[in-house]
Design an enzyme around this catalytic site. Structure first.
Site, mmCIF file in Angstrom:
data_model
loop_
_atom_site.group_PDB
_atom_site.id
_atom_site.type_symbol
_atom_site.label_atom_id
_atom_site.label_comp_id
_atom_site.label_asym_id
_atom_site.label_seq_id
_atom_site.Cartn_x
_atom_site.Cartn_y
_atom_site.Cartn_z
ATOM 1 C CB CYS A 34 78.449 76.406 32.100
ATOM 2 S SG CYS A 34 78.933 74.957 32.677
ATOM 3 N NE ARG A 78 75.618 67.557 11.980
ATOM 4 C CZ ARG A 78 76.726 66.645 12.266
ATOM 5 N NH1 ARG A 78 78.018 67.483 12.709
ATOM 6 N NH2 ARG A 78 76.839 65.591 12.473
ATOM 7 C CE1 TYR A 132 80.149 71.670 15.573
ATOM 8 C CE2 TYR A 132 79.022 69.585 15.194
ATOM 9 C CZ TYR A 132 80.265 70.260 15.034
ATOM 10 O OH TYR A 132 81.254 69.651 14.366
ATOM 11 C CG ASN A 163 79.492 51.457 2.229
ATOM 12 O OD1 ASN A 163 78.874 52.058 1.576
ATOM 13 N ND2 ASN A 163 80.160 51.960 3.390
ATOM 14 C CG HIS A 190 83.710 60.574 16.175
ATOM 15 N ND1 HIS A 190 83.592 60.244 14.686
ATOM 16 C CD2 HIS A 190 85.048 60.084 16.438
ATOM 17 C CE1 HIS A 190 84.644 59.566 14.392
ATOM 18 N NE2 HIS A 190 85.455 59.415 15.333
ATOM 19 C CB THR A 223 81.864 53.756 8.670
ATOM 20 O OG1 THR A 223 82.906 54.634 8.609
ATOM 21 C CG2 THR A 223 82.507 52.179 8.728
ATOM 22 C CD GLN A 236 83.299 55.934 12.390
ATOM 23 O OE1 GLN A 236 84.250 56.558 11.770
ATOM 24 N NE2 GLN A 236 82.627 55.148 11.489
ATOM 25 C CG ASN A 237 76.502 57.504 12.733
ATOM 26 O OD1 ASN A 237 77.347 57.954 12.243
ATOM 27 N ND2 ASN A 237 75.569 56.773 12.581
HETATM 28 N N1 APR Z 1 73.151 52.111 3.825
HETATM 29 C C1 APR Z 1 74.456 51.723 3.899
HETATM 30 N N2 APR Z 1 75.534 52.539 3.625
HETATM 31 C C2 APR Z 1 75.165 53.855 3.227
HETATM 32 C C3 APR Z 1 73.938 54.292 3.123
HETATM 33 C C4 APR Z 1 73.028 53.229 3.137
HETATM 34 N N3 APR Z 1 71.792 53.779 2.849
HETATM 35 N N4 APR Z 1 74.126 55.708 2.599
HETATM 36 C C5 APR Z 1 75.432 55.974 2.590
HETATM 37 N N5 APR Z 1 76.095 54.697 2.917
HETATM 38 C C6 APR Z 1 77.670 54.760 3.134
HETATM 39 C C7 APR Z 1 78.548 55.437 2.157
HETATM 40 O O1 APR Z 1 78.727 54.520 1.019
HETATM 41 C C8 APR Z 1 79.659 55.608 2.654
HETATM 42 O O2 APR Z 1 80.697 54.612 2.616
HETATM 43 O O3 APR Z 1 77.770 55.206 4.595
HETATM 44 C C9 APR Z 1 79.375 55.786 4.089
HETATM 45 C C10 APR Z 1 79.300 57.355 4.959
HETATM 46 O O4 APR Z 1 80.672 57.855 4.869
HETATM 47 P P1 APR Z 1 80.822 59.146 5.320
HETATM 48 O O5 APR Z 1 79.991 60.027 4.978
HETATM 49 O O6 APR Z 1 82.230 59.243 5.299
HETATM 50 O O7 APR Z 1 80.770 58.849 7.084
HETATM 51 P P2 APR Z 1 81.367 58.052 8.098
HETATM 52 O O8 APR Z 1 82.076 57.093 7.496
HETATM 53 O O9 APR Z 1 80.690 58.016 9.202
HETATM 54 O O10 APR Z 1 82.376 59.237 8.686
HETATM 55 C C11 APR Z 1 83.354 59.092 9.604
HETATM 56 O O11 APR Z 1 84.349 61.269 9.788
HETATM 57 O O12 APR Z 1 83.831 63.501 9.461
HETATM 58 C C12 APR Z 1 84.167 62.605 10.245
HETATM 59 O O13 APR Z 1 83.419 62.461 12.513
HETATM 60 C C13 APR Z 1 82.681 62.533 11.076
HETATM 61 O O14 APR Z 1 81.932 60.529 12.319
HETATM 62 C C14 APR Z 1 82.292 61.034 11.134
HETATM 63 C C15 APR Z 1 83.623 60.367 10.315
#
Ligand code: APR
Length: 238
Positions: free
Chosen positions: A141, A62, A59, A207, A114, A182, A96-97
């Site tokens: 802390c 990141r 973390y 997406n 999250h 997502t 979720q970010n």
């Molecule tokens: N524009 C639009 N969509 C995009 C782009 C872009 N430039 N780049 C990637 N994507 C899409 C991908 O196609 C995918 O469907 O973003 C999505 C990312 O999916 P994940 O990597 O699974 O991320 P997310 O959906 O946010 O994950 C949800 O999972 O691991 C946990 O806590 C973590 O918050 C996260 C949660």
């Protein structure tokens, strides 16, 4: 399908895809975070207890990248901030970010379900602090004055997402639900679409490509968020 512009309450669920073009890795795309890290080792309470240094390092790295000059909000973040400031009704982002790019682009009404990279939580008091520097086992802390109690303020797998009551309230009122960037793989966020459809909201998925939930949405907008989200916001504000 025509998108009307007389909505009252817009709820926007964002995922890692909205930050991808800002240089932040997604999780499940190729070369994603989960391709190079074992989820149970770096994103679970068991992993944290087994090897806290590995988790702190994950973390902290990141957090450092997020605060580097190479990462900044992109046109999709800015478009959502413009929607919030110009739209006559209510706009709520449920993200979720764990980055702060929605905040840095000017959005205010944000729910981080999250957690947040730039925050840490005392495991003793549950108090949450904004800490932009590294934390580790020797970090003192500021509430209990002890080392070893601070953990990343991140919701790990198996833990309960934050602000679920507030989220349910916003979803229950929304007449337009946007899902941006997502994969719809993680619950409870992946269940929001079913909930708002039952309430009669219009639903749009944006997406890079249709997700496995795409058929549940009224409208599917395929393409890069930095191109498609500003276009969508323009239509909603017209
Ligand atoms: N524009 C639009 N969509 C995009 C782009 C872009 N430039 N780049 C990637 N994507 C899409 C991908 O196609 C995918 O469907 O973003 C999505 C990312 O999916 P994940 O990597 O699974 O991320 P997310 O959906 O946010 O994950 C949800 O999972 O691991 C946990 O806590 C973590 O918050 C996260 C949660």
């Amino acid at each position: 399908m025509i998108i009307p512009n007389n909505f009252k309450n817009i709820v926007i669920l964002t995922g890692a895809g909205i930050s991808a073009e800002s240089g932040i890795k997604t999780f499940r795309d190729c070369n994603g975070l989960w391709e190079n890290h074992d989820i149970m080792e770096v994103a679970s309470i068991q992993g944290f207890r087994n090897n806290p240094k590995l988790v702190y390092d994950f973390y902290n790295a990141r957090k450092a990248q997020l605060q580097s000059s190479e990462v900044s909000p992109n046109a999709a973040h800015h478009a959502l901030a413009q929607l919030e400031s110009k739209f006559k009704g209510n706009v709520t982002i449920i993200t979720q970010n764990v980055d702060d790019l929605h905040e840095r682009s000017g959005s205010h009404n944000i729910i981080h379900m999250h957690g947040e990279l730039l925050k840490a939580r005392c495991q003793k008091s549950q108090k949450v602090f904004t800490i932009k520097t590294n934390i580790n086992e020797s970090s003192i802390c500021s509430c209990c004055r002890e080392a070893g109690n601070l953990r990343p303020h991140i919701v790990w797998f198996g833990e309960t997402p934050l602000m679920l009551d507030e989220i349910e309230l916003e979803l229950s009122k929304c007449d337009l639900f946007l899902s941006i960037g997502t994969s719809g793989e993680v619950y409870p966020a992946a269940s929001f679409i079913n909930y708002v459809k039952e309430l009669g909201a219009m639903t749009i998925e944006q997406n890079l490509q249709p997700t496995k939930q795409a058929r549940l949405f009224d409208i599917q907008i395929t393409g890069e968020a930095t191109k498609e989200v500003p276009r969508l916001v323009e239509r909603l504000l017209s």
